[in-house]
Write a protein that holds these residues in place. Structure first.
Motif, short mmCIF file in Angstrom:
data_model
loop_
_atom_site.label_atom_id
_atom_site.label_comp_id
_atom_site.label_asym_id
_atom_site.label_seq_id
_atom_site.Cartn_x
_atom_site.Cartn_y
_atom_site.Cartn_z
N LEU A 39 45.08 39.59 17.46
CA LEU A 39 43.83 40.25 17.03
C LEU A 39 44.02 40.82 15.62
O LEU A 39 45.00 41.51 15.36
N TRP A 40 43.09 40.50 14.76
CA TRP A 40 43.15 41.01 13.39
C TRP A 40 41.95 41.94 13.16
O TRP A 40 40.83 41.48 12.94
N PRO A 41 42.20 43.24 13.22
CA PRO A 41 41.06 44.18 13.07
C PRO A 41 40.64 44.37 11.62
O PRO A 41 41.48 44.34 10.71
N LEU A 42 39.36 44.58 11.45
CA LEU A 42 38.83 44.90 10.13
C LEU A 42 39.22 46.32 9.76
O LEU A 42 39.10 47.23 10.59
N SER A 43 39.70 46.50 8.57
CA SER A 43 40.20 47.82 8.17
C SER A 43 39.07 48.66 7.59
O SER A 43 38.71 48.51 6.43
N PHE A 44 38.48 49.49 8.41
CA PHE A 44 37.52 50.47 7.90
C PHE A 44 37.31 51.56 8.94
O PHE A 44 37.56 51.37 10.12
N SER A 73 39.16 42.17 4.77
CA SER A 73 37.94 41.38 4.61
C SER A 73 37.40 40.98 5.98
O SER A 73 38.16 40.53 6.84
N PRO A 74 36.08 41.10 6.18
CA PRO A 74 35.53 40.67 7.48
C PRO A 74 35.70 39.18 7.73
O PRO A 74 35.71 38.73 8.86
N ARG A 75 35.87 38.41 6.64
CA ARG A 75 36.05 36.95 6.80
C ARG A 75 37.32 36.62 7.55
O ARG A 75 37.45 35.57 8.14
N GLN A 76 38.31 37.54 7.47
CA GLN A 76 39.61 37.24 8.10
C GLN A 76 39.82 38.04 9.37
O GLN A 76 40.89 38.00 9.95
N ALA A 77 38.82 38.80 9.79
CA ALA A 77 39.00 39.69 10.93
C ALA A 77 38.24 39.17 12.14
O ALA A 77 37.20 38.53 12.02
N ASP A 99 28.27 40.76 11.06
CA ASP A 99 27.72 39.42 10.87
C ASP A 99 28.63 38.54 10.00
O ASP A 99 28.65 37.32 10.13
N GLN A 100 29.38 39.18 9.09
CA GLN A 100 30.25 38.41 8.21
C GLN A 100 31.55 37.98 8.88
O GLN A 100 32.29 37.17 8.34
N MET A 101 31.85 38.58 10.04
CA MET A 101 33.07 38.18 10.75
C MET A 101 32.82 36.85 11.46
O MET A 101 31.78 36.66 12.09
N ALA A 102 33.81 35.97 11.37
CA ALA A 102 33.66 34.68 12.05
C ALA A 102 33.91 34.87 13.54
O ALA A 102 34.70 35.72 13.94
N GLY A 103 33.26 34.09 14.36
CA GLY A 103 33.47 34.20 15.80
C GLY A 103 34.64 33.33 16.24
O GLY A 103 35.03 32.42 15.50
N PRO A 104 35.23 33.56 17.41
CA PRO A 104 34.86 34.63 18.32
C PRO A 104 35.31 35.99 17.78
O PRO A 104 36.33 36.08 17.10
N LYS A 105 34.54 37.01 18.10
CA LYS A 105 34.86 38.34 17.56
C LYS A 105 34.55 39.40 18.61
O LYS A 105 33.73 39.18 19.50
#
Ligand code: SF4
Length: 333
Positions: A39-44, A73-77, A99-105
């Protein structure tokens, strides 16, 4: 390697063959295992809970062992941990990032604020739970949750992912009735500071002369301008300080139906942003102000949130919609 083998046993079986072992699983189970283990969490972060989340990601708790690496980046999370109070302003950004995160998320709502709005639930600027905005898979209670609770939530999410199912949920609870008490009903006797030498009502037409006179008498510090809405009667309160004599003077003005008054920005430069705040929250217009526009709420905000006639839950579509509007919005996603 031992741990990997142990973990792999959860998703398949080993056959011992002469000279080697054979591992049998389905690709579906293998992918589920890979997803839950990386799992790669978005850092915020949004508020105090984010500090606890940062502690959870520190070396002491070593989340790398769970395959977790925060991404900027949401693209990688593929995991969003919502840690902190979700304000109406931020809700839009959260939705965009999601919305910018790719699925599955997946989403973890961490802390009482992210789950329900917590102490701020009834405040005009707070979303009563991030699940009004994006689907949530796991809720981690606490104010704030401890790092152990964060890790527990992550392990719960891993179980969900390992079983190959995500269970996005939206808030289905009924919207609580908003009740606003009159300040007269809740007002407690205020203990006056011993430095406060005067507190009185003046006519609003006197404000410029009165303030100039006070300034000439050493009250050079405008401490605050605020307002109270007593239903049909808005009262403005000004507090001025004399730092040399360590004295304050407070004066009040009843506005009645005409919500305009002269600006003090030419006399006290600090009046600039304080008048903007009162304008933003109460809709009082300060004549002569150089730049009277909203300072706290977005420019397109409808109404003035601290006014008694302000209708809660009416203006924040889709964050505080009516149940009917909400159901419609959900189907449009
Ligand atoms: S739940 Fe508590 S700690 Fe977390 S953001 Fe809200 S007030 Fe802060």
């Amino acid at each position: 390697m031992g741990n990997v083998n142990k973990s792999l046993k959860d998703i398949g079986s080993f056959m011992k063959l002469p000279g080697a072992n054979l591992f049998i699983s389905s690709t579906k189970d293998l992918f589920n295992w890979a997803q839950k283990s990386s799992l790669w969490p978005l850092s915020f972060g949004l508020a105090c809970c984010a500090i606890e989340m940062m502690a959870t990601f520190s070396s002491r708790y070593d989340l790398d062992r769970l395959g977790m690496i925060t991404r900027a980046s949401p693209r990688q999370a593929d995991l969003m941990i919502v840690a902190g109070t979700v304000t109406v302003k931020m809700a839009e950004r959260i939705k965009t990032l999601y919305d910018q995160m790719a699925g599955p998320k997946w989403v973890i709502a961490a802390g009482s604020c992210a789950i329900s709005g917590d102490h701020y639930r009834h405040i005009y600027s707070v979303v009563p739970g991030v699940d009004w905005v994006i689907p949530v898979d796991v809720y981690v209670p606490g104010c704030p949750p401890t790092p152990e609770a964060f890790i527990d939530g992550i392990l719960e999410l891993q179980k969900i992912i390992g079983k190959g199912k995500t269970s996005p949920t939206y808030n289905t609870s009924s919207i609580p009735e908003e009740k606003t008490l009159s300040p007269l009903e809740v007002a407690k006797p205020v203990k006056k500071s011993k430095n406060l030498i005067e507190s009185k009502f003046i006519d609003k037409n006197e404000i410029l002369n009165f303030s100039k006179e006070l300034k000439n008498n050493g009250f050079t510090y405008l401490k605050f301008i605020t307002a109270t809405d007593f239903d049909s009667n808005i009262v403005l309160t000004y507090l001025l300080g004399n730092n040399t004599r360590n004295k304050d003077v407070e004066f009040n003005i009843q506005l009645g139906e005409d919500l305009t008054i002269d600006s003090l920005s030419d006399i006290y430069s600090g009046a600039d942003w304080q008048e903007r705040e009162v304008f933003d929250l109460f809709g009082i217009r300060f004549i002569g102000h150089p730049n009277l526009k909203r300072i706290m709420m977005p420019d397109e905000w409808i109404g003035h949130p601290l006014r008694k006639d302000y209708v809660m839950d009416a203006h924040f579509y889709p964050y505080r919609p009516t149940r009917k509007e909400y159901e419609k919005w959900k189907t449009e996603l």
